[in-house]
Design a protein around this motif. Structure first.
Motif, PDB file in Angstrom:
ATOM      1  N   GLY A 139     -79.422 -41.119 -37.645  1.00  0.00           N
ATOM      2  CA  GLY A 139     -78.309 -40.372 -36.736  1.00  0.00           C
ATOM      3  C   GLY A 139     -77.661 -39.778 -38.006  1.00  0.00           C
ATOM      4  N   SER A 140     -78.106 -39.469 -39.059  1.00  0.00           N
ATOM      5  CA  SER A 140     -77.302 -38.842 -40.126  1.00  0.00           C
ATOM      6  C   SER A 140     -76.668 -37.314 -39.508  1.00  0.00           C
ATOM      7  CB  SER A 140     -78.084 -38.565 -41.409  1.00  0.00           C
ATOM      8  OG  SER A 140     -79.308 -37.670 -41.124  1.00  0.00           O
ATOM      9  N   MET A 141     -75.620 -36.878 -40.005  1.00  0.00           N
ATOM     10  CA  MET A 141     -74.986 -35.909 -39.593  1.00  0.00           C
ATOM     11  C   MET A 141     -75.408 -34.499 -40.409  1.00  0.00           C
ATOM     12  SD  MET A 141     -70.992 -34.938 -38.480  1.00  0.00           S
ATOM     13  CE  MET A 141     -70.288 -35.327 -39.754  1.00  0.00           C
ATOM     14  N   SER A 142     -76.271 -33.684 -39.685  1.00  0.00           N
ATOM     15  CA  SER A 142     -76.732 -32.600 -40.365  1.00  0.00           C
ATOM     16  C   SER A 142     -75.929 -31.427 -39.825  1.00  0.00           C
ATOM     17  CB  SER A 142     -78.106 -32.159 -39.987  1.00  0.00           C
ATOM     18  OG  SER A 142     -78.082 -32.138 -38.433  1.00  0.00           O
ATOM     19  N   THR A 143     -76.051 -30.102 -40.122  1.00  0.00           N
ATOM     20  CA  THR A 143     -75.358 -29.037 -39.828  1.00  0.00           C
ATOM     21  C   THR A 143     -75.621 -28.816 -38.082  1.00  0.00           C
ATOM     22  OG1 THR A 143     -77.110 -27.608 -40.391  1.00  0.00           O
ATOM     23  CG2 THR A 143     -75.244 -27.596 -42.040  1.00  0.00           C
ATOM     24  N   THR A 144     -76.804 -29.149 -37.812  1.00  0.00           N
ATOM     25  CA  THR A 144     -77.079 -28.847 -36.369  1.00  0.00           C
ATOM     26  C   THR A 144     -76.480 -29.861 -35.633  1.00  0.00           C
ATOM     27  OG1 THR A 144     -79.191 -27.992 -36.901  1.00  0.00           O
ATOM     28  CG2 THR A 144     -79.119 -28.684 -34.667  1.00  0.00           C
ATOM     29  N   VAL A 145     -76.536 -31.155 -36.171  1.00  0.00           N
ATOM     30  CA  VAL A 145     -75.693 -32.157 -35.337  1.00  0.00           C
ATOM     31  C   VAL A 145     -74.179 -31.854 -35.162  1.00  0.00           C
ATOM     32  CG1 VAL A 145     -74.643 -34.477 -35.394  1.00  0.00           C
ATOM     33  CG2 VAL A 145     -77.009 -34.155 -35.950  1.00  0.00           C
ATOM     34  N   GLY A 146     -73.595 -31.424 -36.348  1.00  0.00           N
ATOM     35  CA  GLY A 146     -72.315 -30.941 -36.431  1.00  0.00           C
ATOM     36  C   GLY A 146     -72.042 -29.835 -35.127  1.00  0.00           C
ATOM     37  N   GLU A 147     -72.964 -28.816 -35.193  1.00  0.00           N
ATOM     38  CA  GLU A 147     -72.634 -27.770 -34.415  1.00  0.00           C
ATOM     39  C   GLU A 147     -72.993 -28.297 -32.805  1.00  0.00           C
ATOM     40  OE1 GLU A 147     -72.721 -23.794 -32.887  1.00  0.00           O
ATOM     41  OE2 GLU A 147     -72.254 -24.858 -34.837  1.00  0.00           O
ATOM     42  N   LYS A 148     -73.692 -29.129 -32.629  1.00  0.00           N
ATOM     43  CA  LYS A 148     -74.268 -29.602 -31.141  1.00  0.00           C
ATOM     44  C   LYS A 148     -72.737 -30.266 -30.546  1.00  0.00           C
ATOM     45  CE  LYS A 148     -78.162 -30.716 -29.288  1.00  0.00           C
ATOM     46  NZ  LYS A 148     -79.580 -31.278 -29.207  1.00  0.00           N
ATOM     47  N   ILE A 149     -72.390 -31.182 -31.675  1.00  0.00           N
ATOM     48  CA  ILE A 149     -71.269 -32.004 -31.378  1.00  0.00           C
ATOM     49  C   ILE A 149     -70.234 -31.056 -30.828  1.00  0.00           C
ATOM     50  CG2 ILE A 149     -69.291 -33.539 -32.212  1.00  0.00           C
ATOM     51  CD1 ILE A 149     -71.783 -35.259 -31.281  1.00  0.00           C
ATOM     52  N   THR A 150     -69.745 -30.092 -31.737  1.00  0.00           N
ATOM     53  CA  THR A 150     -68.811 -28.885 -31.588  1.00  0.00           C
ATOM     54  C   THR A 150     -68.824 -28.301 -30.479  1.00  0.00           C
ATOM     55  OG1 THR A 150     -68.513 -28.696 -34.041  1.00  0.00           O
ATOM     56  CG2 THR A 150     -67.486 -27.068 -32.643  1.00  0.00           C
ATOM     57  N   ARG A 151     -70.131 -27.903 -30.154  1.00  0.00           N
ATOM     58  CA  ARG A 151     -70.372 -27.159 -28.860  1.00  0.00           C
ATOM     59  C   ARG A 151     -69.968 -27.882 -27.683  1.00  0.00           C
ATOM     60  NH1 ARG A 151     -75.589 -23.078 -29.066  1.00  0.00           N
ATOM     61  NH2 ARG A 151     -75.246 -22.275 -31.223  1.00  0.00           N
ATOM     62  N   ALA A 152     -70.590 -29.336 -27.528  1.00  0.00           N
ATOM     63  CA  ALA A 152     -70.251 -30.134 -26.429  1.00  0.00           C
ATOM     64  C   ALA A 152     -68.723 -30.442 -26.318  1.00  0.00           C
ATOM     65  CB  ALA A 152     -70.820 -31.577 -26.981  1.00  0.00           C
ATOM     66  N   VAL A 153     -68.022 -30.488 -27.403  1.00  0.00           N
ATOM     67  CA  VAL A 153     -66.388 -30.595 -27.363  1.00  0.00           C
ATOM     68  C   VAL A 153     -65.874 -29.266 -26.696  1.00  0.00           C
ATOM     69  CG1 VAL A 153     -64.433 -30.940 -28.514  1.00  0.00           C
ATOM     70  CG2 VAL A 153     -66.392 -32.306 -29.348  1.00  0.00           C
ATOM     71  N   GLU A 154     -66.406 -28.281 -27.147  1.00  0.00           N
ATOM     72  CA  GLU A 154     -65.659 -26.778 -26.616  1.00  0.00           C
ATOM     73  C   GLU A 154     -66.038 -26.677 -25.118  1.00  0.00           C
ATOM     74  OE1 GLU A 154     -67.486 -24.284 -29.486  1.00  0.00           O
ATOM     75  OE2 GLU A 154     -65.921 -24.325 -30.821  1.00  0.00           O
ATOM     76  N   HIS A 155     -67.485 -27.225 -24.760  1.00  0.00           N
ATOM     77  CA  HIS A 155     -67.620 -27.147 -23.384  1.00  0.00           C
ATOM     78  C   HIS A 155     -66.751 -28.052 -22.698  1.00  0.00           C
ATOM     79  CE1 HIS A 155     -70.634 -26.513 -20.007  1.00  0.00           C
ATOM     80  NE2 HIS A 155     -70.513 -27.611 -19.718  1.00  0.00           N
ATOM     81  N   ALA A 156     -66.546 -29.126 -23.100  1.00  0.00           N
ATOM     82  CA  ALA A 156     -65.788 -30.040 -22.189  1.00  0.00           C
ATOM     83  C   ALA A 156     -63.941 -29.509 -22.247  1.00  0.00           C
ATOM     84  CB  ALA A 156     -65.502 -31.425 -23.110  1.00  0.00           C
ATOM     85  N   THR A 157     -63.830 -28.794 -23.361  1.00  0.00           N
ATOM     86  CA  THR A 157     -62.418 -28.148 -23.392  1.00  0.00           C
ATOM     87  C   THR A 157     -62.362 -26.920 -22.113  1.00  0.00           C
ATOM     88  OG1 THR A 157     -62.415 -28.452 -25.637  1.00  0.00           O
ATOM     89  CG2 THR A 157     -60.740 -26.852 -24.772  1.00  0.00           C
ATOM     90  N   ALA A 158     -63.407 -26.127 -22.529  1.00  0.00           N
ATOM     91  CA  ALA A 158     -63.475 -24.900 -21.319  1.00  0.00           C
ATOM     92  C   ALA A 158     -63.657 -25.378 -20.087  1.00  0.00           C
ATOM     93  CB  ALA A 158     -64.785 -24.151 -21.957  1.00  0.00           C
ATOM     94  N   LYS A 159     -64.122 -26.439 -19.669  1.00  0.00           N
ATOM     95  CA  LYS A 159     -64.514 -26.872 -18.185  1.00  0.00           C
ATOM     96  C   LYS A 159     -63.508 -28.165 -17.962  1.00  0.00           C
ATOM     97  CE  LYS A 159     -68.153 -24.314 -17.681  1.00  0.00           C
ATOM     98  NZ  LYS A 159     -68.032 -23.217 -16.797  1.00  0.00           N
ATOM     99  N   HIS A 160     -62.481 -28.340 -18.742  1.00  0.00           N
ATOM    100  CA  HIS A 160     -61.531 -29.401 -18.528  1.00  0.00           C
ATOM    101  C   HIS A 160     -62.311 -30.766 -17.987  1.00  0.00           C
ATOM    102  CE1 HIS A 160     -58.537 -26.167 -19.013  1.00  0.00           C
ATOM    103  NE2 HIS A 160     -59.170 -25.626 -17.899  1.00  0.00           N
ATOM    104  N   LEU A 161     -63.168 -31.215 -18.887  1.00  0.00           N
ATOM    105  CA  LEU A 161     -64.099 -32.351 -18.420  1.00  0.00           C
ATOM    106  C   LEU A 161     -63.857 -33.351 -19.418  1.00  0.00           C
ATOM    107  CD1 LEU A 161     -67.362 -30.901 -17.640  1.00  0.00           C
ATOM    108  CD2 LEU A 161     -65.830 -31.557 -16.048  1.00  0.00           C
ATOM    109  N   PRO A 162     -63.827 -34.630 -19.263  1.00  0.00           N
ATOM    110  CA  PRO A 162     -63.682 -35.900 -20.162  1.00  0.00           C
ATOM    111  C   PRO A 162     -64.850 -35.784 -21.037  1.00  0.00           C
ATOM    112  CG  PRO A 162     -63.322 -36.712 -17.859  1.00  0.00           C
ATOM    113  CD  PRO A 162     -64.008 -35.165 -17.931  1.00  0.00           C
ATOM    114  N   LEU A 163     -64.547 -36.409 -22.145  1.00  0.00           N
ATOM    115  CA  LEU A 163     -65.500 -36.358 -23.149  1.00  0.00           C
ATOM    116  C   LEU A 163     -65.928 -37.691 -23.713  1.00  0.00           C
ATOM    117  CD1 LEU A 163     -67.322 -34.770 -25.459  1.00  0.00           C
ATOM    118  CD2 LEU A 163     -65.345 -34.891 -27.012  1.00  0.00           C
ATOM    119  N   ILE A 164     -67.284 -38.033 -23.791  1.00  0.00           N
ATOM    120  CA  ILE A 164     -67.651 -39.371 -24.126  1.00  0.00           C
ATOM    121  C   ILE A 164     -68.708 -39.178 -25.403  1.00  0.00           C
ATOM    122  CG2 ILE A 164     -68.690 -41.504 -23.501  1.00  0.00           C
ATOM    123  CD1 ILE A 164     -67.966 -40.959 -20.642  1.00  0.00           C
ATOM    124  N   ILE A 165     -68.477 -39.671 -26.502  1.00  0.00           N
ATOM    125  CA  ILE A 165     -69.407 -39.824 -27.442  1.00  0.00           C
ATOM    126  C   ILE A 165     -69.795 -41.046 -27.993  1.00  0.00           C
ATOM    127  CG2 ILE A 165     -70.058 -38.867 -29.825  1.00  0.00           C
ATOM    128  CD1 ILE A 165     -67.892 -36.700 -29.528  1.00  0.00           C
TER     129      ILE A 165
END
Length: 285
Positions: A139-165
């Motif tokens: 489960g180590s954090m690579s550049t792609t892991v960071g990018e996918k997490i960031t995009r998920a957060v930004e999607h939640a922000t844009a759609k006004h949805l709760p975020l669960i990680i």
């Protein structure tokens, strides 16, 4: 006819998701038919473990589970929609042997990276969910892991949805060096922007959650949950003991220890996680 066409893609997507969840649960021909608890030695078939959500009924230990299987446990049936499924790791430093190791990890787990991000519903409430899968490079954090997490957060922000990680990580991925460490700031900044817009972030810590993931997005939840017995911290107990030259207390850095010291809001058994998340989402809707 149009309504039938609209139904087909969703049914195919759900079927694919269920197949991945079954693969994560070990329900395939080439997997061993028996699983043994590493703590108490209890041995049972995979079907029995699957029914128990890989929680030992004898000693209560929570065995690691795959990302698709975990999402299948919490999301409403038919609601899963994967985000950024095609994003794959990048050999940013041309690290010797890294591409071969990535290929081996993909062959072993069926994953392209150590995180799965998706939208879905929990008892009717739409959410954005991300799950780190410890089977892929711990489960180590690579550049792609960071990018996918960031995009998920930004999607939640844009759609006004709760975020669960759901976090499970050994920390930064050494094959990507400083680029991996940079993801700590990147993901934390995305969470801050999400929080500034009034978003609800529920962080769920599973075994183990350590290193740079703990020191960034995993620790920034508005509500902090943890599975029983999960190791949670930056450096591990052995490193700390060697550094300070002292024996640490029993259960140090485990979920229950973190709960007693205020770092975690609640320790939630896996079998109660969906119900707990649904209740929190209803309260904060």
């Amino acid at each position: 006819m149009n309504s039938i066409k609209d139904l087909l893609p969703g049914s195919m997507r759900e079927r694919t998701f269920q197949l991945k969840a079954r693969r994560d649960a070990g329900a395939v021909w080439n997997d061993p038919q028996f699983v043994e608890c590493k703590k108490c030695g209890r041995r049972a078939t995979r079907q029995i473990w699957n029914k128990a959500q890989y929680v030992c009924p004898n000693c209560g230990v929570h065995l690691p589970i795959g990302g698709y299987y975990r999402l299948n446990l919490i999301l409403d049936k038919g609601s899963f929609r994967e985000l950024d499924a095609d994003l794959a790791p990048q050999d940013v430093l041309q690290f010797p042997g890294y591409p071969e190791k990535l290929e081996a990890q993909t062959g072993k787990t069926g994953l392209k990276e150590a995180v799965i991000t998706a939208t879905g519903r929990i008892e009717g409430t739409p959410v954005v969910a991300a799950v780190l899968d410890s089977r892929f490079f711990m489960g180590s954090m690579s550049t792609t892991v960071g990018e996918k997490i960031t995009r998920a957060v930004e999607h939640a922000t844009a759609k006004h949805l709760p975020l669960i990680i759901f976090s499970a990580s050994g920390g930064a991925r050494m094959q990507e060096g400083i680029f991996s460490l940079m993801q700590m700031a990147k993901t934390s900044a995305a969470i801050e922007r999400f929080s500034a817009r009034g978003g609800l972030y529920i962080s769920v810590l599973t075994h183990p959650t350590t290193g740079g993931v703990t020191a960034s997005f995993a620790s920034l939840g508005d509500i902090m949950l943890a599975e029983p017995g999960a190791l949670i911290g930056f450096a591990g107990p052995r490193v700390i003991e060697q550094t300070i030259g002292e024996k640490l207390p029993a259960g140090f850095q485990r979920s229950e220890f973190q709960y007693e010291h205020g770092f975690v809001d609640k320790v939630v058994p896996r079998t109660e996680m969906r119900e707990t998340l649904a209740q929190l989402l209803r309260l904060h809707a």
